[in-house]
Design a protein around this motif. Structure first.
Motif, PDB file in Angstrom:
ATOM      1  N   PRO A 406       0.815  -1.223   0.000  1.00 43.89           N
ATOM      2  CA  PRO A 406       0.000   0.000   0.000  1.00 43.89           C
ATOM      3  C   PRO A 406       0.842   1.263   0.000  1.00 43.89           C
ATOM      4  O   PRO A 406       1.774   1.409   0.799  1.00 43.89           O
ATOM      5  CB  PRO A 406      -0.809  -0.127   1.300  1.00 43.89           C
ATOM      6  N   TYR A 407       0.496   2.169  -0.901  1.00 39.63           N
ATOM      7  CA  TYR A 407       1.205   3.448  -0.987  1.00 39.63           C
ATOM      8  C   TYR A 407       0.326   4.600  -0.533  1.00 39.63           C
ATOM      9  O   TYR A 407       0.799   5.583   0.012  1.00 39.63           O
ATOM     10  CB  TYR A 407       1.680   3.691  -2.418  1.00 39.63           C
ATOM     11  N   GLY A 408      -0.981   4.503  -0.786  1.00 36.63           N
ATOM     12  CA  GLY A 408      -1.917   5.542  -0.372  1.00 36.63           C
ATOM     13  C   GLY A 408      -3.301   4.963  -0.251  1.00 36.63           C
ATOM     14  O   GLY A 408      -3.591   3.878  -0.759  1.00 36.63           O
ATOM     15  N   VAL A 409      -4.181   5.692   0.442  1.00 34.02           N
ATOM     16  CA  VAL A 409      -5.539   5.212   0.648  1.00 34.02           C
ATOM     17  C   VAL A 409      -6.484   6.407   0.655  1.00 34.02           C
ATOM     18  O   VAL A 409      -6.179   7.465   1.213  1.00 34.02           O
ATOM     19  CB  VAL A 409      -5.657   4.422   1.967  1.00 34.02           C
ATOM     20  N   VAL A 410      -7.636   6.257  -0.011  1.00 39.40           N
ATOM     21  CA  VAL A 410      -8.741   7.214   0.094  1.00 39.40           C
ATOM     22  C   VAL A 410     -10.010   6.404   0.339  1.00 39.40           C
ATOM     23  O   VAL A 410     -10.097   5.228  -0.028  1.00 39.40           O
ATOM     24  CB  VAL A 410      -8.885   8.096  -1.171  1.00 39.40           C
ATOM     25  N   ALA A 411     -10.988   7.047   0.978  1.00 37.37           N
ATOM     26  CA  ALA A 411     -12.184   6.320   1.404  1.00 37.37           C
ATOM     27  C   ALA A 411     -13.442   7.058   0.988  1.00 37.37           C
ATOM     28  O   ALA A 411     -13.461   8.293   0.891  1.00 37.37           O
ATOM     29  CB  ALA A 411     -12.169   6.138   2.924  1.00 37.37           C
ATOM     30  N   ASP A 412     -14.509   6.285   0.738  1.00 40.93           N
ATOM     31  CA  ASP A 412     -15.844   6.855   0.626  1.00 40.93           C
ATOM     32  C   ASP A 412     -16.753   6.135   1.630  1.00 40.93           C
ATOM     33  O   ASP A 412     -16.250   5.505   2.570  1.00 40.93           O
ATOM     34  CB  ASP A 412     -16.370   6.811  -0.815  1.00 40.93           C
ATOM     35  N   ARG A 447       3.443   4.200  -6.969  1.00 41.25           N
ATOM     36  CA  ARG A 447       3.703   5.447  -6.238  1.00 41.25           C
ATOM     37  C   ARG A 447       2.939   6.639  -6.803  1.00 41.25           C
ATOM     38  O   ARG A 447       3.379   7.781  -6.676  1.00 41.25           O
ATOM     39  CB  ARG A 447       5.203   5.745  -6.184  1.00 41.25           C
ATOM     40  N   SER A 448       1.792   6.370  -7.431  1.00 40.60           N
ATOM     41  CA  SER A 448       0.950   7.485  -7.852  1.00 40.60           C
ATOM     42  C   SER A 448       0.296   8.127  -6.628  1.00 40.60           C
ATOM     43  O   SER A 448       0.072   7.473  -5.615  1.00 40.60           O
ATOM     44  CB  SER A 448      -0.126   6.994  -8.819  1.00 40.60           C
ATOM     45  N   ILE A 449      -0.012   9.416  -6.745  1.00 41.33           N
ATOM     46  CA  ILE A 449      -0.648  10.152  -5.659  1.00 41.33           C
ATOM     47  C   ILE A 449      -2.129  10.297  -5.985  1.00 41.33           C
ATOM     48  O   ILE A 449      -2.480  10.843  -7.033  1.00 41.33           O
ATOM     49  CB  ILE A 449      -0.007  11.537  -5.478  1.00 41.33           C
ATOM     50  N   ASN A 450      -2.996   9.800  -5.100  1.00 40.39           N
ATOM     51  CA  ASN A 450      -4.440   9.800  -5.338  1.00 40.39           C
ATOM     52  C   ASN A 450      -5.145  10.777  -4.421  1.00 40.39           C
ATOM     53  O   ASN A 450      -4.802  10.889  -3.232  1.00 40.39           O
ATOM     54  CB  ASN A 450      -5.018   8.399  -5.114  1.00 40.39           C
ATOM     55  N   VAL A 451      -6.139  11.481  -4.964  1.00 41.84           N
ATOM     56  CA  VAL A 451      -6.976  12.401  -4.185  1.00 41.84           C
ATOM     57  C   VAL A 451      -8.430  12.141  -4.557  1.00 41.84           C
ATOM     58  O   VAL A 451      -8.777  12.115  -5.748  1.00 41.84           O
ATOM     59  CB  VAL A 451      -6.613  13.873  -4.459  1.00 41.84           C
ATOM     60  N   MET A 452      -9.278  11.950  -3.554  1.00 45.61           N
ATOM     61  CA  MET A 452     -10.706  11.759  -3.791  1.00 45.61           C
ATOM     62  C   MET A 452     -11.372  13.109  -4.060  1.00 45.61           C
ATOM     63  O   MET A 452     -11.165  14.077  -3.323  1.00 45.61           O
ATOM     64  CB  MET A 452     -11.358  11.099  -2.577  1.00 45.61           C
ATOM     65  N   PRO A 454     -14.289  15.858  -3.952  1.00 47.98           N
ATOM     66  CA  PRO A 454     -15.318  16.090  -2.918  1.00 47.98           C
ATOM     67  C   PRO A 454     -16.673  15.480  -3.245  1.00 47.98           C
ATOM     68  O   PRO A 454     -17.447  15.177  -2.330  1.00 47.98           O
ATOM     69  CB  PRO A 454     -15.395  17.623  -2.848  1.00 47.98           C
ATOM     70  N   ASP A 455     -16.994  15.281  -4.525  1.00 50.87           N
ATOM     71  CA  ASP A 455     -18.265  14.654  -4.893  1.00 50.87           C
ATOM     72  C   ASP A 455     -18.280  13.152  -4.638  1.00 50.87           C
ATOM     73  O   ASP A 455     -19.328  12.501  -4.781  1.00 50.87           O
ATOM     74  CB  ASP A 455     -18.579  14.906  -6.376  1.00 50.87           C
ATOM     75  N   MET A 456     -17.111  12.578  -4.323  1.00 50.71           N
ATOM     76  CA  MET A 456     -16.986  11.153  -4.015  1.00 50.71           C
ATOM     77  C   MET A 456     -17.356  10.247  -5.190  1.00 50.71           C
ATOM     78  O   MET A 456     -17.714   9.085  -4.978  1.00 50.71           O
ATOM     79  CB  MET A 456     -17.847  10.768  -2.792  1.00 50.71           C
ATOM     80  N   ASN A 457     -17.262  10.739  -6.405  1.00 51.63           N
ATOM     81  CA  ASN A 457     -17.592   9.911  -7.564  1.00 51.63           C
ATOM     82  C   ASN A 457     -16.409   9.679  -8.493  1.00 51.63           C
ATOM     83  O   ASN A 457     -16.548   9.037  -9.527  1.00 51.63           O
ATOM     84  CB  ASN A 457     -18.757  10.519  -8.349  1.00 51.63           C
ATOM     85  N   ARG A 458     -15.254  10.198  -8.142  1.00 48.81           N
ATOM     86  CA  ARG A 458     -14.070   9.949  -8.946  1.00 48.81           C
ATOM     87  C   ARG A 458     -12.814  10.224  -8.119  1.00 48.81           C
ATOM     88  O   ARG A 458     -12.834  10.992  -7.156  1.00 48.81           O
ATOM     89  CB  ARG A 458     -14.057  10.781 -10.235  1.00 48.81           C
ATOM     90  N   ILE A 459     -11.756   9.531  -8.521  1.00 48.13           N
ATOM     91  CA  ILE A 459     -10.458   9.659  -7.859  1.00 48.13           C
ATOM     92  C   ILE A 459      -9.474  10.211  -8.878  1.00 48.13           C
ATOM     93  O   ILE A 459      -9.358   9.681  -9.995  1.00 48.13           O
ATOM     94  CB  ILE A 459      -9.963   8.292  -7.346  1.00 48.13           C
TER      95      ILE A 459
END
Length: 609
Positions: A406-412, A447-452, A454-459
């Motif tokens: 695991p390199y990064g995590v985002v949640a909905d 090692r990509s950087i992910n950001v969710m 705010p609409d929670m429908n795409r990363i």
């Protein structure tokens, strides 16, 4: 004005040579046979390149040593063994089955002995050692690259806060014709593909009035980027605007100045430091002066009150609670929780090294590592864990194993999205938040950087180890990756290894200063909006006050969100590591040496606006 002097004496030799070599590649046409170059320099072999089954074979010792690997031949087993750092390559002579760090790989053509020389497949060896290989069939020339350069050029009108991308020909044509309130910037992001280091070299020119006289200025900087922090050197040449003669030269360290792409701010500061014996000066044996009293900043007309406190905690990955003044940060032992109202601190020990986290509702989801990230840690060798911490009780409520690094995590609401930090082209997975069960996966670069969004429908995701860097957006629904939108540019805009999305979801702000649309329309998503006048390493959004804030080095810059124009600037005592906004308060985390101490500490500044 001429602006032709070579400011190599401050240590820019490597990047200046590599930059010019790669940007003006010679088209080497072989009189006979195939020729090879490494970073633009010809490679010669005592045994010529031969082609077998469409693959180029070259003498083993020359190619391995050119790529900084040690090599020897085991005559008993007839195996070529090459090593560099943690990479081990074993090539049996006459066999297509080779090993890379105990991973069995079948290659297209076997190593072999020709005229008493052991020949190895050039592309496989070069790419295994991290280099890029390109074959020009017309010139019959093989290019091997161990560095990748991403150039970008800007024209800036600082009076109107306008920044415009231009091409190299425009940059070169206008380089000697800048005027007051105009600036040209050439930037080269340089990636060492083998050493896994990143450098940046900038060339800037403008005209400024100092003490009633108008001068032309040419500035070069050369820095190594470490966690997006530039450490290196700068040089400035000052020219008489009428005669073009050099009237002064200034040299110094990037750490001496709050570097800004706007030379109107940078050059006076550099000149002041030079006058105080900072730049261009020899080291002094005099004892250092006593530290100045800490600033209060309450005299700034845009700050209504100021407070700060020093903490013994270490800040790495750090989040602010969305509605309460509570910071969550990770250190070597696990999770640290800091209540900003009373400065109280609580710790949650985690069983494995923690790297990144995301907060959703009352749960923190934290990635835990079982090994180091590596391009050669393949899928079958990867593992990791997710820790779930209840922020109300600060209990480790659960942990589950996953089959990627695991390199990064985002949640909905129902799912976690975890991407791998190893294996080059690898996976981003959606997981059930309660059980860790795999729901779906799709391909992503390590090692990509992910950001969710705010609409929670795409990363949104951005590559960090490729050149040029690129964005992509993954559309998600019920844990499934339903669609993706690709970056509409390829090398058109320089991207730094930091970005965030505005809290209203309209824009992507990249640390390079670039601002891009964030939309659900594939025709407009990630298209360029404008470029800020400064780069940054942290950003916070105070849209209730129609402002946003960026930070770099020791400086906080305040922008109007409606116009993206700079409103104010504040310089703190320490290096700014994190920036947060909540309820008309700006929280700034710095790393500095407090007054009366010789030990650097983290300091939390609270600025009520």
């Amino acid at each position: 004005m001429p602006k032709t002097k070579n400011l190599i004496s401050i240590g820019l030799v490597f990047l200046l040579i590599v930059s010019s070599t790669l940007l003006t590649f010679p088209r080497l046409t072989a009189a006979s046979g195939i020729t090879v170059s490494l970073n633009g320099e010809p490679l010669t072999f005592d045994q010529g390149v031969i082609i077998k089954d469409g693959r180029a074979l070259v003498p083993m010792r020359k190619i391995f040593e050119a790529l900084d690997a040690t090599v020897h031949y085991d005559s008993e087993t007839k195996v070529v063994i090459a090593e560099r750092n943690d990479l081990l390559i074993e090539l049996p002579i006459g066999s297509k089955h080779v090993k890379v760090n105990d991973r069995d790989i079948e290659i297209d053509v076997a190593s072999q002995v020709v005229n008493g020389r052991t020949l190895v497949p050039l592309r496989f060896i070069s790419e295994s050692l991290g280099a890029d290989v390109h074959y020009d069939s017309q010139a019959r020339h093989i290019f091997i690259m161990t560095v990748a350069i991403e150039p970008s050029f800007f024209y800036m009108d600082t009076s109107a806060n306008i920044s415009e991308h231009i091409d190299y020909e425009q940059f070169e044509a206008q380089f000697s014709n800048t005027h007051t309130d105009q600036e040209l910037v050439g930037m080269y992001l340089i990636e060492d593909l083998i050493g896994h280091k990143n450098y940046v070299e900038t060339h800037q020119t403008t005209s400024l009035e100092l003490d009633g006289e108008l001068y032309d200025f040419y500035m070069i900087t050369f820095s190594e980027l470490d966690n997006n922090k530039a450490t290196g050197e700068f040089a400035i040449e000052v020219y008489d605007i009428d005669t073009g003669e050099t009237v002064d030269e200034i040299y110094g360290q990037m750490s001496d100045i709050a570097f800004d792409q706007n030379l109107k701010f940078t050059i006076p500061e550099a000149l002041e430091i030079a006058g105080q014996g900072g730049a261009n000066s020899e080291p002094s044996d005099e004892p250092a002066e006593e530290a100045e009293p800490e600033k209060t900043y309450s005299d700034e007309d845009w700050i209504t009150s100021y407070d700060s406190f020093i903490t013994d905690e270490t800040f790495r990955e750090t989040l602010l609670h969305p509605t309460e003044p509570i910071l969550y940060t990770l250190d070597d032992n696990g999770l640290v929780v800091i209540d900003l109202t009373d400065q109280s601190v609580e710790h949650v020990t985690l069983p494995l090294p923690a790297e990144r986290m995301d907060l959703y509702d009352d749960k923190l989801y934290i990635t835990m590592l079982t090994g180091e990230h590596s391009p050669y840690r393949w899928e079958e060798d990867q593992s990791g864990e997710i820790a779930v911490v209840n922020i109300n009780t600060l209990n480790l409520s659960k942990r589950f194993e996953i089959d990627i690094d695991p390199y990064g995590v985002v949640a909905d609401e129902n799912y976690l999205y975890v991407q791998s930090g190893s294996g080059q082209w690898t996976d981003i997975q959606s997981l059930d938040k309660d059980t860790g069960a795999l729901i779906d996966s799709t391909m992503i670069r390590e090692r990509s950087i992910n950001v969710m969004h705010p609409d929670m429908n795409r990363i949104y995701t951005m590559t960090t180890d490729s050149s040029p860097k690129e964005y992509k957006s993954y559309h998600i629904k019920d844990g499934q990756f339903t669609d993706e939108t690709r970056w509409p540019y390829h090398g058109g805009y320089t991207l730094a290894n930091y970005y965030d999305i505005s809290s209203d979801g309209k824009y992507i702000f990249n640390g390079s200063g670039g601002v891009f649309h964030a939309t659900q329309n594939s025709d407009t998503d990630m298209t360029h909006v404008t470029s800020l006048s400064t780069t940054f390493t942290s950003i916070a959004f105070g849209l209730e006050q129609n402002k946003f804030f960026t930070a770099k080095d020791q400086t906080v810059t305040v922008y109007d969100y409606s116009t993206f124009t700079k409103e104010n600037e504040l310089t703190l005592n320490g290096d700014i590591r994190h920036l947060f906004y909540q309820d008309q308060t700006l929280y700034v985390v710095t790393y500095e040496t407090p007054s009366g101490s010789n030990l650097p500490k983290f300091v939390v500044h609270e600025l009520e606006l």
